[in-house]
Design a protein around this motif. Structure first.
Motif, PDB file in Angstrom:
ATOM      1  N   TYR A 278       0.808  -1.225   0.000  1.00 32.57           N
ATOM      2  CA  TYR A 278       0.000   0.000   0.000  1.00 32.57           C
ATOM      3  C   TYR A 278       0.839   1.273   0.000  1.00 32.57           C
ATOM      4  O   TYR A 278       0.309   2.371  -0.054  1.00 32.57           O
ATOM      5  N   LEU A 279       2.170   1.129   0.078  1.00 28.60           N
ATOM      6  CA  LEU A 279       3.038   2.306   0.165  1.00 28.60           C
ATOM      7  C   LEU A 279       2.798   3.288  -0.982  1.00 28.60           C
ATOM      8  O   LEU A 279       2.700   4.497  -0.777  1.00 28.60           O
ATOM      9  N   LEU A 280       2.663   2.750  -2.198  1.00 28.57           N
ATOM     10  CA  LEU A 280       2.450   3.650  -3.345  1.00 28.57           C
ATOM     11  C   LEU A 280       1.163   4.450  -3.183  1.00 28.57           C
ATOM     12  O   LEU A 280       1.119   5.647  -3.500  1.00 28.57           O
ATOM     13  N   ARG A 281       0.104   3.815  -2.662  1.00 22.77           N
ATOM     14  CA  ARG A 281      -1.165   4.530  -2.478  1.00 22.77           C
ATOM     15  C   ARG A 281      -1.020   5.687  -1.478  1.00 22.77           C
ATOM     16  O   ARG A 281      -1.579   6.758  -1.682  1.00 22.77           O
ATOM     17  N   TYR A 282      -0.281   5.448  -0.394  1.00 26.71           N
ATOM     18  CA  TYR A 282      -0.061   6.535   0.576  1.00 26.71           C
ATOM     19  C   TYR A 282       0.725   7.669  -0.074  1.00 26.71           C
ATOM     20  O   TYR A 282       0.472   8.851   0.177  1.00 26.71           O
ATOM     21  N   ALA A 283       1.698   7.303  -0.913  1.00 21.37           N
ATOM     22  CA  ALA A 283       2.508   8.318  -1.591  1.00 21.37           C
ATOM     23  C   ALA A 283       1.651   9.098  -2.590  1.00 21.37           C
ATOM     24  O   ALA A 283       1.764  10.321  -2.705  1.00 21.37           O
ATOM     25  N   GLN A 284       0.768   8.388  -3.278  1.00 21.10           N
ATOM     26  CA  GLN A 284      -0.114   9.077  -4.236  1.00 21.10           C
ATOM     27  C   GLN A 284      -1.088   9.999  -3.507  1.00 21.10           C
ATOM     28  O   GLN A 284      -1.411  11.088  -3.987  1.00 21.10           O
ATOM     29  N   GLU A 285      -1.541   9.548  -2.333  1.00 21.29           N
ATOM     30  CA  GLU A 285      -2.422  10.406  -1.528  1.00 21.29           C
ATOM     31  C   GLU A 285      -1.683  11.697  -1.146  1.00 21.29           C
ATOM     32  O   GLU A 285      -2.223  12.806  -1.312  1.00 21.29           O
ATOM     33  N   ALA A 286      -0.437  11.565  -0.651  1.00 24.03           N
ATOM     34  CA  ALA A 286       0.325  12.757  -0.234  1.00 24.03           C
ATOM     35  C   ALA A 286       0.559  13.682  -1.426  1.00 24.03           C
ATOM     36  O   ALA A 286       0.501  14.911  -1.281  1.00 24.03           O
ATOM     37  N   SER A 287       0.799  13.115  -2.607  1.00 23.06           N
ATOM     38  CA  SER A 287       1.057  13.975  -3.767  1.00 23.06           C
ATOM     39  C   SER A 287      -0.231  14.674  -4.211  1.00 23.06           C
ATOM     40  O   SER A 287      -0.201  15.837  -4.603  1.00 23.06           O
TER      41      SER A 287
END
Ligand SMILES: [Zn+2]
Length: 325
Positions: A278-287
């Motif tokens: 899920y790391l990519l999803r958290y990163a996409q959320e922050a972006s």
């Protein structure tokens, strides 16, 4: 000093109280308009695209439609990220508002308490909202003529807890003593523009992705890490040595750092660990939060709901309940 945007009136256009007071019919109309913008909210069959559709409300009052052409029933959320939903539409609207209002990320346990959901339901719901935000990253091209973009990487996850007794502790700098789960988030952030993250095992692995995704006419700003050396062959790259300064001779990666500051605060303050799939999803959320940080919360709610209703069923969570049953 100018007032911070989040303190201004323009930042606050929708309150929790507004959503609680809304009539059921208004919530329904809002979702219908976001789902079918091309017909101003008039239902379009989710199965065959027909416009000859009639209201076929359930005895409970739940909105349903039946298509005259194919005879099938559908709801406002059929075939979207919110497909097969069990909760009232208002709960979704409240969830999206609570999610958007937390500028550094929302704890899923807090969401479960606020909406009276199980932790697992809140977890899946929040991840669907991240997936809705990530719709904007699909096939996104970065940079171009006259565009300045900052790149940087930071490591997340794979924490190894030190043993209690000192003599049992291992040196966690050695690969053999690491979990192998640590991942590097690399971000490309245009100045006054879009932000796109991706996840890699190491920073150096990201250069191929950067060369593919970023227009060669872009001026890149990067720190002194040797991982970025190979970018000089394709781009004009300005390097900044953080041991000397954060911004010098026009080179600076402060905006990329500000993305990581948001993601790190989300990790430490809300999620505690954000490694793994899920790391990519958290990163996409922050972006997404960085890119739209100057929009009102009402705008953000419409955007996330609109993305979710325009998207197909979840790629991350379709069949999730069955798999974990
Ligand atoms: Zn139909």
């Amino acid at each position: 000093m100018a007032q911070h945007f989040l303190l201004s009136k323009a930042a606050k256009t929708l309150s929790l109280l507004d959503v609680v007071k809304m009539a059921d019919a208004d919530v329904e109309t809002l979702f219908a308009q976001l789902r079918w913008p091309e017909t101003q909210g008039e239902a379009v069959c989710a199965h065959c695209g027909s416009l000859t559709v009639y209201d076929c409300r359930r005895p409970s009052g739940a909105p349903r439609y039946r298509c005259k052409d194919c005879g099938k029933d559908f709801s406002i959320t059929s075939g979207t990220l919110f497909a097969s939903h069990k909760m009232p539409l208002r709960t979704y609207l409240l969830a999206i508002l609570l999610f958007c209002n937390e500028v550094k990320g929302k704890s899923m346990l807090a969401m479960s308490r606020e909406l009276g959901l199980s932790y697992k339901t809140a977890f899946v719901l929040c991840h669907k909202l991240r997936e809705a935000m990530a719709q904007e990253h699909k096939g996104r091209e970065m940079g171009g003529e006259g565009v300045q973009a900052e790149i940087d990487g930071a490591y997340f996850g794979g924490y190894v807890k030190p043993a209690n007794l000192r003599e049992n502790r291992k040196d966690r700098r050695f690969k053999v003593n690491q979990s192998g789960k640590r991942r590097c988030v690399v971000v490309v952030r245009e100045r006054e523009g879009k932000t796109t993250p991706q996840v890699f095992k190491t920073e150096a692995e990201a250069t191929h992705w950067i060369k593919r995704r970023v227009d060669p006419a872009t001026v890149i700003h990067a720190d002194e890490a040797p991982s970025w050396n190979s970018l000089h062959g394709k781009f004009e790259v300005l390097r900044i040595n953080h041991e000397i300064a954060y911004s010098l001779d026009g080179a600076c990666t402060n905006q990329a750092e500000s993305f990581f500051s948001r993601l790190r605060r989300a990790e430490q303050g809300h999620h505690h660990w954000i490694s793994g799939p899920y790391l990519l999803r958290y990163a996409q959320e922050a972006s997404w939060r960085e890119d739209h940080r100057r929009r009102s919360n009402g705008w953000q709610v419409n955007r996330v709901a609109g993305n979710a209703l325009a998207a197909k069923q979840s790629v991350d969570f379709t069949g999730y309940w069955q798999r974990s049953a």
